[in-house]
Scaffold this motif. Structure first.
Motif, mmCIF file in Angstrom:
data_model
loop_
_atom_site.group_PDB
_atom_site.id
_atom_site.type_symbol
_atom_site.label_atom_id
_atom_site.label_comp_id
_atom_site.label_asym_id
_atom_site.label_seq_id
_atom_site.Cartn_x
_atom_site.Cartn_y
_atom_site.Cartn_z
ATOM 1 N N ILE A 111 -2.391 0.529 -4.251
ATOM 2 C CA ILE A 111 -1.722 -0.732 -3.964
ATOM 3 C C ILE A 111 -0.817 -0.965 -5.164
ATOM 4 O O ILE A 111 -1.291 -0.929 -6.296
ATOM 5 N N ASN A 146 -6.244 1.618 -4.004
ATOM 6 C CA ASN A 146 -6.378 0.920 -2.727
ATOM 7 C C ASN A 146 -7.860 0.806 -2.380
ATOM 8 O O ASN A 146 -8.508 1.806 -2.097
ATOM 9 N N ALA A 203 0.846 -1.188 0.000
ATOM 10 C CA ALA A 203 0.000 0.000 0.000
ATOM 11 C C ALA A 203 0.880 1.236 0.000
ATOM 12 O O ALA A 203 1.857 1.317 0.745
#
Lengths: 468, 1122
Positions: free
Chosen positions: B109, B123, B96
């Protein structure tokens, strides 16, 4: 038409008093058999004329364009051509179909006309067959080299290999491989076999040692024996029978490259007959283009007579009209079929961004040959020659129109594009004319350009029932 | 795992830096460093695979120890005898992080293969974005491997002959000399705007040490909040954050809230498009409605149900009109306000009916309607929009106003301070202010007054030219940072995935050095996190990549007083004409504000509306184009109408295409004494007298990719507004060639994008199946027409086909087709953001081909966004002004009876048992027959060795230079890099499918082992255990899509989402009549116009065009007259 031969008188004929049967002789000026031999062999046996050298060197230079174009292509990538995403096939496929089409007249003349007992074919069939073989060689260059990875092109042949993958037999390109290679093989066989007796004549007349060996080798021990002739004629007939369907099949299969695809303007059932007609049309156009100068240069007016030219003009007229009919029928079906994609494809052909190529095609292929209705034009040799060139140009454009108008504007307007060739495209194609000329010049110089035995067989002197 | 006891002396972050230094001691590295820039720029022995792997191996050795960040502290140890835990060769790791942008930090991500970041994803823990990203974040990973990055630090020196050149120095040397200069005082920092908390805290320290701070961004997303704060008399700025999930009616005033001109693009798109999801007739009644009044045709305008073309300079008047109508319809008690608004709106004479009906509609949905104003519009519009939202009761429901800190001092005040001598030493932090402000700041003079300039930047650009030192800035994937998202609801970390590839420094490290702290950036982030989280777990923060917080909501106040102070003189604007034009300057789609100018993916990704690549053009309206064309005959702006155009067979092109290449006339754009030259492009949908120019192109000091692309609009900028009035244009007689990937804008009445209005849809939910040739032909499936989707997919009944093809049956195949893959694309959800295009490019190693090759029609994108315009009427050869926009993402459809497969002579493209149309690159010889026969034209051919050769040396073949190897590091190792001569196309991300299938199988095996206690070949796995659960596999395009328009899955599973969507009556196949049976189908578009609006049409324009074309007899003899 200078001589009219009287026919034998019979009782019944006296009664009905028919008009005299006028048969136009196929060899003029009452030439003797020996004259024919001397004339044809003389071309090969005489000293190489200087014009031949000039033409040969020029042709060789032009042919080198193809060589250079192909080296650049293979080393760098297909991108050196003008092909792009909607138009993935450009000039290469156009040229392929063009050359293959030209290759049709030879087999038609030697096989179909042979079976139909058209005697006038004899003085033109050898050169036409040579033209066929060379045109097929030129044609073969394009599908081979247009692929992205030429070094793997052998995968198209059904060879057992370590990948254990066979070619895909449903693809028209695969059919092409078989159709064209079969056609090339049979055409070469037919051409060569027909030459054997003439080779023997050349061998027998040869004075230099190399000639004796060269022609001796290719004459395959021909002794003019009766059983030789019998076998020869049977084999000739068989090959003629074998080649006749090929005349139809090759271009039918080439047309499948388009017709089997689902694109508007390609996906039509009219393509096979239309392509065959077009091929014969372009083939005769090319025969005229080649033989008229040969006739003039070698003074073959007694052998290639006005009758030959007239016949060829008439076939050109007939096939040209057939092609014109096909163009019209395509439009009719596109309208009648009521498929909007199909309808647009044809309107776009005539009036879209490639309209100029469509109208070049129509004027060269449909309008030009109509001039052959007139006897005056058929007998005007320079004009016939010019029209025959127009036919060639028109037929090239026909393939261009088919390939490019459809690809550049097909189903989704978002993907519409435009194709223009690059210098490499143009030079590679131009070079094939050089390659063709090189081969044809070598043929003129070293091989008998007419089948002497067959020409003699249609002369009055050969007729046991004749007066002579 | 290596136990902690065995490695007692863990290196701290400090030592980590030292270890890089010690790496720099090696002779090979020194040799490389000694090479001078720019020659060294293209030669990267420093990161050859071998040494790179060595470096990475060292860092993996410490996996799991100390820092849990994805960049492990480095320590050179012996190569591992046993593979360390967490590292499985061939299996990517995901971390992340976030992408710091001027529109807030975008939570991400990032996928990493053996230490190389390769692919960026959103994310999903950040709910407003739902795992999506914008196109720029997708492309940002390429910047990491940009060979034209500043590969270290450089000092500018002047040679004897007066030529300046850059000499490579170590970053520490540069910092040392900076330290000496800092002590001299009169230091200022000029930075781009940032949402970094870390920067904020370090900035405070720097300010306390006497350093002055200025900020500038050419595309300033914070300008609206500052203007509104000021207009309301607040000390703080007031940021409008729409909450569109509950919005039923939206009125956008020149606000591209679904596009790159506004900041909250992703969450707006996600929330707003969710309100347009229509699965059944009842949904359609609840569908939201969008009104937009705008000057440019933005992506938001493309989605709108009603669109009004209003020049941006007239927008105060128009907004006043809307406000006036609103106030009077509400029965507002304040008569003075009513009267004042009436005066203000009196300058706008037209569009009264449009505004009135729109406002009625807003009012009929109290608390569920919202007014959004474009951030480039003046304070008056911001204020009016605020007050309208307050009156509509929207604040707190469909829109929140949050208090944020006011922006730092402007670049203009910096310039005057330099002129006054108050600033002598300048630090330029990020951004590219010299390029962006050259229209109103004379940098040549200023730089003479400056004694020392240091620049921290990712590449040596225009702003570096005035600097003594250029410090290479680490890419965000090489740095630590901590910031907030735009809506200030979350803190997000930036954590590095890779050690800096070069001798570069992160912004945080640099600022801490400036503040005299010299802490490593990891420590700083950790400290800051412990402050903001009250001692929360840092590793959890990094793992989740997000920490929720609460923005400071503004308690709304009555703005009547502020409104009354708007002077009518401000509203009154001169009448626009061809001699008095507006220029609206917007961020460029490709380059944004210039920062992506050297990013090949961005340059080649077509602009969603104009479809231009590698360039920007000056957009003009068709009306203005006609005026220009008549004023300057032979201008060549509009193509001469062809016979097909004149008789209505096809619409005219919007530009002259010469051999497929767009030929654009170049004009001089003049405003006052400023002028630029730019190529023109006719854009339907523009306000008549508005020119749209984009900022970010035409840069002079940019890498190889961005060199020579587009024109530069910055000389026109005044620093006040991005809307410039009083502009005139004059043709220069020159032409420029533009690379447009879509030549034709009209669908030509073909049933490609099928659309209906809400009423038509509710009356006939299956309208899409009544369109197209297939609605007239016999059913494709013959007697099996009514079988379920699952049955059709698994058995593929023959229908009318004579072929036994393909076979997915279990019995006949030696590999079972457990799944049957399929996709739906909801045309109602697509806004045209194009993130899917770049995501696919990144995932599938799709090469960049360059402008020259795009011009030749050889772009390689596996998914493309087709953009069609449809118009109210089509009058022969005229280009329409009012258009509706339809987007359609087109990738390989994976047809069940694929036309490409039957024509391939070597079996290179074949069907697999799971319904994928597979492409065997190894087998392809490149006949290109498949591409010809593809009705969707989705196949892409490698005309050259794009991956191997430099784009400008393609034609040199084996003699050409090879591509820079740095770029290869960003390639996805799971996807083959294709060579020249082979065909390629969308694979449905087959690598992701395989990965999931393998993982499912491994899990099933493990379960079986536990259950049976056996371990071996006799383990029996059941089919249901081998089925990948629905939703596990997301294709790259699907994953990135903010509005979830793309759904992929198993159609043999009746419960999968894709199956359900395919059973929706809106589902249809493009060109279904060809019997290709595509596995990708589309959900028809539903528009929601208001029947009371003056521009209402009972059918979408494209549907009307279709009916005209399909039933020409129904509309008499009048062609196109509707």
């Amino acid at each position: 038409m200078s001589e009219v031969k009287d026919i034998q008188e019979h009782e019944i004929l006296k009664k009905v008093d028919p008009a005299p049967w006028k048969e136009v002789p196929l060899v003029l000026n009452n030439r003797s058999l020996k004259w024919v031999t001397d004339k044809i062999c003389g071309i090969v046996e005489s000293k190489t004329p200087s014009w031949w050298w000039w033409c040969f060197i020029t042709a060789l230079c032009i042919a080198s364009f193809t060589g250079m174009g192909l080296v650049y292509l293979v080393s760098t990538g297909v991108g050196v051509w003008g092909n792009n995403n909607p138009v993935n096939w450009g000039w290469a496929i156009v040229n392929f179909v063009f050359w293959i089409g030209i290759g049709h007249a030879g087999t038609l003349i030697s096989a179909v006309l042979c079976l139909l007992k058209q005697k006038w074919r004899t003085s033109i069939n050898r050169a036409s067959e040579a033209m066929t073989v060379f045109a097929v060689l030129c044609a073969g260059i394009f599908p081979l080299f247009h692929v992205g990875r030429v070094w793997f092109a052998w995968w198209l042949f059904p060879l057992p290999n370590s990948n254990a993958i066979w070619p895909q037999f449903r693809s028209p390109l695969e059919w092409d491989v078989f159709a064209v290679s079969t056609y090339a093989t049979v055409s070469i066989l037919f051409w060569y076999m027909g030459m054997i007796p003439d080779m023997a004549v050349l061998r027998d007349r040869a004075k230099e040692t190399w000639r004796k060996y060269f022609y001796g080798f290719f004459a395959m021990g021909w002794r003019n024996a009766n059983n030789h002739w019998r076998n020869f004629e049977m084999a000739y007939l068989l090959l003629a029978g074998l080649s006749t369907p090929l005349v139809l099949s090759v271009h039918t299969i080439v047309s499948f490259d388009f017709a089997v695809a689902n694109l508007p303007g390609w996906h039509t059932t009219i393509f096979p007959p239309y392509f065959v007609a077009g091929a014969i049309f372009s083939g005769f156009g090319m025969v005229l283009t080649l033989l008229l100068p040969v006739r003039a240069v070698y003074g073959l007016h007694d052998l290639i007579t006005q009758k030959h030219i007239t016949n060829m003009c008439m076939i050109t007229l007939a096939t040209g009209s057939l092609v014109g009919y096909a163009y019209a029928m395509e439009f009719f079906i596109a309208w009648y079929g009521a498929n909007s994609y199909e309808g647009f494809a044809f309107i776009n052909r005539a009036f879209g961004n490639y309209w100029w190529s469509y109208w070049i095609m129509v004027s060269c292929n449909v309008i030009c040959p109509q001039l052959f209705w007139f006897k005056k034009i058929r007998e005007n040799i320079p004009l016939v020659w010019i029209i025959s060139i127009f036919v060639n140009v028109g037929m090239w454009f026909e393939r261009f129109v088919i390939a490019n108008t459809t690809l550049s504007r097909d189903f989704l307007p978002s993907s519409w594009g435009y194709y223009s060739p690059t210098v490499v495209d143009i030079f590679t194609f131009f070079g094939t004319f050089g390659f063709f000329s090189v081969l044809f010049l070598l043929f003129l110089r070293f091989l008998p350009l007419m089948p002497m035995c067959e020409v003699k067989s249609v002369m009055p002197q050969a007729d046991p029932h004749g007066d002579h | 795992m290596i136990k902690e006891a065995e490695q007692p002396n863990l290196p701290s972050g400090k030592e980590y830096w030292k270890s890089l230094d010690s790496l720099a001691e090696t002779p090979g590295f020194k040799d490389w460093v000694s090479r001078e820039f720019p020659e060294g720029a293209s030669i990267l022995e420093g990161v050859e695979r071998r040494s790179f792997v060595k470096l990475m191996a060292a860092s993996f050795g410490l996996a799991g120890l100390g820092m849990s960040g994805c960049r492990r502290p480095e320590h050179v140890i012996l190569p591992y005898g046993k593979s360390p835990e967490e590292l499985i060769p061939g299996v990517p790791a995901f971390y992340a992080t976030s992408h710091p942008t001027s529109r807030g930090f975008q939570p991400l991500i990032v996928e990493s293969h053996q230490g190389r970041p390769t692919k960026v994803e959103g994310n999903p823990s950040y709910l407003p974005y739902g795992g999506s990203t914008d196109v720029y974040s997708q492309a940002s990973v390429l910047d990491l491997y940009d060979p034209d990055r500043a590969q270290g630090s450089f000092a500018q020196e002047t040679l004897k002959n007066g030529v300046n050149r850059w000499k490579k120095v170590s970053t520490n040397t540069a910092l040392d000399s900076l330290k000496d200069e800092l002590s001299e005082g009169k230091v200022a920092v000029l930075a781009n705007r940032s949402h970094s908390l870390l920067r904020q805290s370090l900035q405070r320290k720097a300010l306390s040490s006497g350093i002055q701070w200025f900020e500038h961004d050419a595309i300033d997303y914070t300008s609206a909040e500052n203007k509104l704060g000021k207009a309301l008399g607040l000390k703080k700025a007031l940021r409008a954050v729409p909450n569109l999930s509950s919005a039923k009616r939206v009125l956008s005033l020149d606000s591209d809230f679904l596009g790159n001109r506004e900041s909250n693009e992703l969450s707006n798109t996600r929330a707003f498009m969710a309100g347009r999801k229509v699965l059944k007739a009842a949904d359609a009644k609840k569908m939201n409605r969008l009104y937009i009044a705008e000057s440019d045709l933005s992506r938001t305008g493309g989605v709108a149900d009603h669109r009004l073309r209003v020049e941006s300079s007239q927008m105060i008047g128009f907004t006043s009109l809307v406000a006036s109508v609103l106030v009077s319809k509400l029965g507002h008690s304040d008569q003075s306000l009513k009267k004042h608004l009436k005066i203000l709106s009196s300058f706008t004479n037209s569009q009264k009916e449009w505004a009135s009906e729109a406002v009625t509609d807003l009012l009929s949905n109290p608390k569920k309607s919202v007014v959004l104003a474009g951030s480039h519009l003046p304070a008056e519009v911001q204020l009016l929009a605020y007050e309208m939202n307050r009156l509509l009761g929207s604040i707190g429901s469909t829109i929140n106003y949050i208090e944020v800190g006011a922006s730092a001092d402007s670049i203009q005040s910096l310039a005057s301070k330099i002129n006054d001598g108050a600033v002598e030493r300048l630090i330029i932090l990020g951004g590219n202010p010299v390029y962006q402000t050259k229209g109103f700041i004379n940098w040549e003079d200023l730089s003479k007054k400056l004694k020392f300039v240091v620049r921290l930047g990712g590449s040596i650009d225009e702003s570096s030219q005035i600097a003594n030192y250029h410090l290479g800035q680490s890419h965000y994937l090489e740095s630590w940072d901590l910031g907030t998202t735009w809506d200030q609801s979350s803190y997000v970390p930036v954590q590095p995935l890779i050690a800096p590839l070069f001798d570069t420094i992160s912004e945080a490290s640099f600022l801490s050095y400036l503040a005299g702290e010299e802490k490593d950036d990891h420590g700083l982030v950790k400290n800051l996190h412990s402050q903001i989280s009250n001692g929360g777990d840092f590793e959890d923060f990094l793992r989740l990549g997000i920490l929720a917080t609460k923005p400071v909501l503004f308690t709304s106040v009555d703005a009547t007083k502020a409104l009354l102070s708007i002077k009518p003189a401000k509203v009154k604007s001169s009448k626009l004409s061809e001699d008095n034009l507006d220029v609206v300057i917007i961020p460029d789609f490709h380059a944004h504000d210039g920062q992506y100018a050297n990013n090949g993916w961005m340059q080649e990704c077509p602009d969603p509306i104009s479809k231009l690549t590698w360039d920007n053009a000056l957009l003009i309206s068709p009306v203005l184009a006609n005026i220009l064309e008549s004023k300057h005959p032979g201008l060549g702006l509009l193509p001469k109408p062809t016979m097909l155009n004149n008789n209505g067979q096809i619409a005219p092109d919007a530009a002259q295409f010469d051999g497929g290449k767009q030929k654009a006339p170049v004009v001089t754009v003049k405003v006052g004494d400023k002028s630029i030259t730019a190529p023109l492009y006719v854009q339907p949908g523009l306000a008549d007298f508005t020119l749209v120019a984009t900022l970010g192109h035409g840069r002079t000091n940019v890498g190889r990719v961005g060199q020579g692309t587009g024109y530069d609009v910055t000389p026109l900028l005044s620093g006040d507004s991005l809307v410039i009035s009083g502009v005139s244009i004059e043709p220069t007689g020159d032409f420029e060639i533009l690379a447009n990937v879509q030549e034709h804008w009209s669908m030509e009445g073909r049933a490609i994008v099928r659309e209906a209005n809400v009423d038509e849809y509710t009356a006939n939910t299956g309208f899409a199946s009544k369109m197209g040739a297939e609605s007239h032909s016999p059913p494709m499936w013959g007697k099996d027409q009514d079988k379920s989707l699952q049955e059709k997919a698994t058995t593929t009944p023959r229908g009318n086909s004579a072929y036994e093809h393909p076979d997915h049956t279990y019995e006949k195949s030696d590999v079972f087709g457990i799944h049957q893959w399929g996709m739906t694309i909801d045309l109602n959800q697509c806004t045209g953001c194009s993130a899917c295009v770049v995501a696919c490019q990144s995932e599938n190693n799709i090469p960049v081909v360059g402008k020259d090759q795009v011009l030749r029609g050889r772009e390689m994108h596996w998914i493309r966004l087709d953009r069609y315009f449809s118009s109210t009427t089509r009058d022969g050869a005229e280009i329409p002004s009012d258009v509706q926009v339809s987007f359609q993402g087109v990738a390989c459809m994976h047809c069940e009876t694929a036309p490409c497969e039957t024509v391939c002579p070597v079996n290179a493209t074949v069907h697999d048992e799971e319904g994928l149309n597979a492409m065997a690159y190894n087998r392809c010889v490149g006949t290109r027959y498949c591409a010809n026969n593809c009705p969707y034209k989705v196949r892409r051919f490698n005309f050259f060795d794009w991956n191997k050769r430099k784009t400008d040396e393609l034609y040199q073949g084996p003699l050409g230079d090879k591509n820079d190897s740095l770029v290869d590091m960003g390639k996805n190792p799971d996807v083959t890099v294709r060579m020249r001569g082979v065909m390629e196309k969308c694979t449905y991300c087959v690598q992701r499918i395989q990965e999931s299938k393998i993982r499912t199988k491994v899990n099933a095996q493990q379960n079986a082992k536990f259950k049976t206690g056996e371990d071996g070949s006799n383990l029996k796995l059941e089919t249901k255990d081998l089925k990948v659960p629905d939703g596990t596999i997301k294709t790259a395009c699907q994953q990135v899509c903010p509005s979830d328009a793309i759904v992929f899955g198993d159609i043999s599973d009746p419960d999968s989402e894709v199956s359900k969507l395919k059973n929706n009556p809106r589902d249809y196949s493009v060109l279904g009549y060809l019997n290709t049976r595509p596995r990708t189908t589309f959900l028809a578009k539903v528009r929601n116009p208001n029947p009371k609006m003056p521009d209402f049409a009972s059918s979408p324009h494209s549907a009307r065009e279709y009916h005209d074309a399909a039933h020409p007899s129904h509309h008499g003899d009048k062609h196109g007259a509707h």
